[in-house]
Motif scaffolding. Structure first.
Motif, PDB file in Angstrom:
ATOM      1  N   ASN A  69       0.853  -1.184   0.000  1.00  0.00           N
ATOM      2  CA  ASN A  69       0.000   0.000   0.000  1.00  0.00           C
ATOM      3  C   ASN A  69       0.887   1.231   0.000  1.00  0.00           C
ATOM      4  N   GLN A  70       0.283   2.388  -0.133  1.00  0.00           N
ATOM      5  CA  GLN A  70       1.081   3.613  -0.253  1.00  0.00           C
ATOM      6  C   GLN A  70       1.914   3.882   0.997  1.00  0.00           C
ATOM      7  N   ALA A  71       1.410   3.504   2.152  1.00  0.00           N
ATOM      8  CA  ALA A  71       2.115   3.781   3.402  1.00  0.00           C
ATOM      9  C   ALA A  71       3.389   2.965   3.537  1.00  0.00           C
ATOM     10  N   TYR A  72       3.445   1.795   2.898  1.00  0.00           N
ATOM     11  CA  TYR A  72       4.633   0.943   2.986  1.00  0.00           C
ATOM     12  C   TYR A  72       5.776   1.457   2.105  1.00  0.00           C
ATOM     13  N   LEU A  73       5.434   2.136   1.022  1.00  0.00           N
ATOM     14  CA  LEU A  73       6.437   2.474   0.017  1.00  0.00           C
ATOM     15  C   LEU A  73       7.602   3.317   0.544  1.00  0.00           C
ATOM     16  N   PRO A  74       7.362   4.347   1.379  1.00  0.00           N
ATOM     17  CA  PRO A  74       8.511   5.133   1.859  1.00  0.00           C
ATOM     18  C   PRO A  74       9.517   4.309   2.656  1.00  0.00           C
ATOM     19  N   PHE A  75       9.040   3.295   3.400  1.00  0.00           N
ATOM     20  CA  PHE A  75       9.938   2.482   4.206  1.00  0.00           C
ATOM     21  C   PHE A  75      10.734   1.486   3.363  1.00  0.00           C
ATOM     22  N   ALA A  76      10.245   1.215   2.155  1.00  0.00           N
ATOM     23  CA  ALA A  76      10.875   0.205   1.311  1.00  0.00           C
ATOM     24  C   ALA A  76      11.603   0.794   0.117  1.00  0.00           C
ATOM     25  N   LYS A  77      11.719   2.122   0.065  1.00  0.00           N
ATOM     26  CA  LYS A  77      12.177   2.771  -1.157  1.00  0.00           C
ATOM     27  C   LYS A  77      13.600   2.365  -1.551  1.00  0.00           C
ATOM     28  N   GLU A  78      14.505   2.162  -0.585  1.00  0.00           N
ATOM     29  CA  GLU A  78      15.877   1.798  -0.936  1.00  0.00           C
ATOM     30  C   GLU A  78      15.927   0.424  -1.592  1.00  0.00           C
ATOM     31  N   ASP A  79      15.205  -0.532  -1.011  1.00  0.00           N
ATOM     32  CA  ASP A  79      15.159  -1.866  -1.609  1.00  0.00           C
ATOM     33  C   ASP A  79      14.505  -1.830  -2.981  1.00  0.00           C
ATOM     34  N   LEU A  80      13.371  -1.150  -3.066  1.00  0.00           N
ATOM     35  CA  LEU A  80      12.622  -1.138  -4.320  1.00  0.00           C
ATOM     36  C   LEU A  80      13.377  -0.420  -5.432  1.00  0.00           C
ATOM     37  N   ALA A  81      14.233   0.535  -5.057  1.00  0.00           N
ATOM     38  CA  ALA A  81      15.024   1.250  -6.068  1.00  0.00           C
ATOM     39  C   ALA A  81      15.960   0.301  -6.807  1.00  0.00           C
ATOM     40  N   GLU A  82      16.350  -0.781  -6.176  1.00  0.00           N
ATOM     41  CA  GLU A  82      17.238  -1.765  -6.791  1.00  0.00           C
ATOM     42  C   GLU A  82      16.498  -2.955  -7.385  1.00  0.00           C
ATOM     43  N   ARG A  83      15.216  -3.107  -7.044  1.00  0.00           N
ATOM     44  CA  ARG A  83      14.524  -4.358  -7.379  1.00  0.00           C
ATOM     45  C   ARG A  83      14.254  -4.497  -8.877  1.00  0.00           C
ATOM     46  N   HIS A  84      13.767  -3.451  -9.520  1.00  0.00           N
ATOM     47  CA  HIS A  84      13.529  -3.472 -10.979  1.00  0.00           C
ATOM     48  C   HIS A  84      12.817  -4.752 -11.414  1.00  0.00           C
ATOM     49  N   TYR A  85      11.629  -4.969 -10.862  1.00  0.00           N
ATOM     50  CA  TYR A  85      10.899  -6.207 -11.118  1.00  0.00           C
ATOM     51  C   TYR A  85      10.724  -6.511 -12.598  1.00  0.00           C
ATOM     52  N   ARG A  86      10.283  -5.536 -13.358  1.00  0.00           N
ATOM     53  CA  ARG A  86       9.926  -5.813 -14.752  1.00  0.00           C
ATOM     54  C   ARG A  86      11.111  -6.311 -15.563  1.00  0.00           C
ATOM     55  N   GLU A  87      12.286  -5.766 -15.278  1.00  0.00           N
ATOM     56  CA  GLU A  87      13.472  -6.184 -16.031  1.00  0.00           C
ATOM     57  C   GLU A  87      14.070  -7.483 -15.471  1.00  0.00           C
ATOM     58  N   ARG A  88      14.116  -7.608 -14.171  1.00  0.00           N
ATOM     59  CA  ARG A  88      14.803  -8.744 -13.544  1.00  0.00           C
ATOM     60  C   ARG A  88      13.878  -9.921 -13.276  1.00  0.00           C
ATOM     61  N   LEU A  89      12.595  -9.646 -12.988  1.00  0.00           N
ATOM     62  CA  LEU A  89      11.659 -10.696 -12.575  1.00  0.00           C
ATOM     63  C   LEU A  89      10.323 -10.482 -13.272  1.00  0.00           C
ATOM     64  N   PRO A  90      10.249 -10.796 -14.567  1.00  0.00           N
ATOM     65  CA  PRO A  90       9.039 -10.500 -15.331  1.00  0.00           C
ATOM     66  C   PRO A  90       7.797 -11.275 -14.889  1.00  0.00           C
ATOM     67  N   ASN A  91       7.961 -12.313 -14.064  1.00  0.00           N
ATOM     68  CA  ASN A  91       6.787 -13.041 -13.567  1.00  0.00           C
ATOM     69  C   ASN A  91       6.242 -12.429 -12.276  1.00  0.00           C
ATOM     70  N   ALA A  92       6.776 -11.288 -11.856  1.00  0.00           N
ATOM     71  CA  ALA A  92       6.274 -10.554 -10.696  1.00  0.00           C
ATOM     72  C   ALA A  92       5.305  -9.478 -11.171  1.00  0.00           C
ATOM     73  N   GLU A  93       4.098  -9.478 -10.626  1.00  0.00           N
ATOM     74  CA  GLU A  93       3.062  -8.518 -11.001  1.00  0.00           C
ATOM     75  C   GLU A  93       2.844  -7.558  -9.833  1.00  0.00           C
ATOM     76  N   LEU A  94       3.052  -6.255 -10.053  1.00  0.00           N
ATOM     77  CA  LEU A  94       2.986  -5.267  -8.986  1.00  0.00           C
ATOM     78  C   LEU A  94       1.556  -4.798  -8.752  1.00  0.00           C
ATOM     79  N   ILE A  95       1.168  -4.743  -7.477  1.00  0.00           N
ATOM     80  CA  ILE A  95      -0.140  -4.229  -7.079  1.00  0.00           C
ATOM     81  C   ILE A  95       0.082  -3.190  -5.989  1.00  0.00           C
TER      82      ILE A  95
END
Length: 259
Positions: free
Chosen positions: A103-129
């Motif tokens: 949810n939106q409230a979680y995103l600020p706490f996870a921003k450093e990890d998510l900045a490196e995650r790049h799901y679409r390029e690295r893990l195309p079977n991951a669907e973001l919600i």
């Protein structure tokens, strides 16, 4: 898109503490699935920050306990920075998929990890919600596994700026969307036995029995627990974010099924 569970090879020859049958709450995944899990954990493509966390998270044991396997469709609920989302995506493979929820409230706490995650390029079977828990809409009987890691206490959390969660609705959504025989993984920071749910707000912890009661009321059945994340030195009275215990809290690992 594959919405079903991949076909498993029933290999009962090679058994170990991390491979084979499920007896008495101790999971024995079949050898092929255990191999897929080992390959995911040992992947050279994982982030360095994830690998640094492996020692305290015991992810290989966790994934085996919850019987994650190639071809499955998995929801990682309140996934945060995506430590488990990435491992799950690597295990389920091209024939499976992972719904990565925040949810939106979680995103600020996870921003450093998510900045490196790049799901679409690295893990195309991951669907973001990205949506609030009360807005989550999941198709009936579409999921093989649901991972709810370090977030169950947030269904009791109340704070300005944090969207209140209709816990009964969320658990109903989880139950309806899970296939019969599907598994829910609950891991959370434990609180002192007998403590009330106020610890969720005060300490970001929730006593294990509250999680069990809520899940069983929603129709799930407790099938077992794992003690690899318990820490007897944690007195269960400090905030989970207190530097004295951060990353070292005693955590329960509970396996629920949809009967």
């Amino acid at each position: 898109m594959n919405w079903g569970l991949g076909v498993k090879a029933f290999n009962f020859v090679v058994l170990s503490l991390l491979g084979g049958l499920s007896l008495g709450g101790i999971n024995f995944s079949n050898a092929a699935d255990a191999s897929a899990i080992r390959a995911a954990v040992e992947s050279q493509d994982r982030l360095a920050r994830d690998k640094a966390r492996d020692g305290s998270r015991h992810s290989e044991a966790i994934l085996n306990f919850f019987e994650v396997a190639p071809g499955q469709r998995v929801l990682d609920l309140f996934s945060g920075g995506g430590y488990y989302s990435e491992l799950l995506a690597r295990v389920v493979g091209e024939q499976g998929s992972v719904l990565v929820h925040n949810n939106q409230a979680y995103l600020p706490f996870a921003k450093e990890d998510l900045a490196e995650r790049h799901y679409r390029e690295r893990l195309p079977n991951a669907e973001l919600i990205i949506c609030e828990a009360d807005e989550l809409q999941l198709p009936d009987e579409s999921l093989d596994r649901i991972f709810f890691i370090l977030g169950f206490h947030d269904t009791y959390y109340q704070e300005p700026g944090w969207p209140a969660i209709d816990r009964e609705r969320l658990l109903e959504q989880m139950f309806i969307s899970l296939k019969f025989g599907g598994i829910v993984a609950i891991i959370d920071h434990d609180a002192a036995p007998g403590s009330d749910t106020g610890t969720a707000h005060e300490l970001h912890r929730l006593a294990k029995q509250h999680a069990i009661d809520a899940m069983e009321t929603a129709g799930f059945k407790l099938k077992g627990s794992l003690d690899v994340l318990e820490n007897p030195e944690d007195k269960l009275t400090l905030s989970a974010f207190d530097e004295a215990v951060r990353g070292k809290t005693s955590r329960y690992v509970l396996k629920f099924v949809k009967p």
